[in-house]
Scaffold this active site. Sequence first.
Site: not given
Length: 325
Positions: A51, A85
Amino acid sequence: MSAPSATEVKFKLNDGHLIPALGLGTVPSDDPSNTKLEVLTAIKAGFRHIDTAWYYGTEKYVGEALKELFDEGVVKREDIFVTTKVWPSFWHNPEKSLNTSLETLGLDYVDLLLQHWPIALHGDAKGLPAVPKDDDGNLKYDDDPVKGTKFLGVYKELERLKNTTDKVRSIGVSNYNIDRLEWLLKEVETVPVLNQIELHPQLPQQDLVEWAEKHKILIEAYSPVGADGAPVLQLPLVKKLAEKYDVTTNEIANAYHILEGRITLPRTSNLERIKNLTRLPQLTQEELKELHQIGEKEPKRYRNDPFGHGLGFKYWEGDRFPVKD
């Protein structure tokens, strides 16, 4: 007793793709370049989920690690689940944010693209400054953080990227509360596959967890051990369970999520600790309930960034725009 591996657990997203339950967070330590070794260590220890985010400034090192792993034949691209993101200072051009991340990571696609926060900050064409502030030191917004609607346009652009390009497999959100999720679902066609939020035994957020489950949105927990100093790992019950199951306290913190169907994103610069994050102690339902009750009785949020002001989350200390009930 021998604990099964947390690295083998995967959950199905609402779009049919699978996501590994155990992921490595890449928020930087004091030296962001350490991220390369952390990713190398994690993948070789069995992790298959990384992530990251443009905002972290570590995607360069994640990319270097992945290239090395691919070149050495340790793993193939399709073996690894990568999340990035879109930061709110890039609200006006999510595709440029994605393209920047892909180029930095050295990848053709990401498995998951998240909207980092449901707000719009005042960034230029390159998303800079990432944290714009006015003369008083407060965040500079391009939209009202409480009532503004630009955050909806960001997610709609993520939808377009998923539906019209090969650069994104799944899309989701981060730092959304129930009100924002309800608002979003009225305006878009694609239900987010997950919502990434702070979650741990001291902050169970059961109402949000149950709402998400009802709408087939997985919960992904960041800061699973709290904050700097890992306060969650100092909880007497966590220590007691680690001793009982002969695992680390970190593994108890992760099991709290995985056994309840949530994704967990531990983050550490300690390479030996990364190697010892992969077991999955089989906590009982009663033990999971006991962990949950810690936060029900005395809730504590450790991440109180100004980016969350006005979003209506409970226990957000210092919120300049508290949403009234």
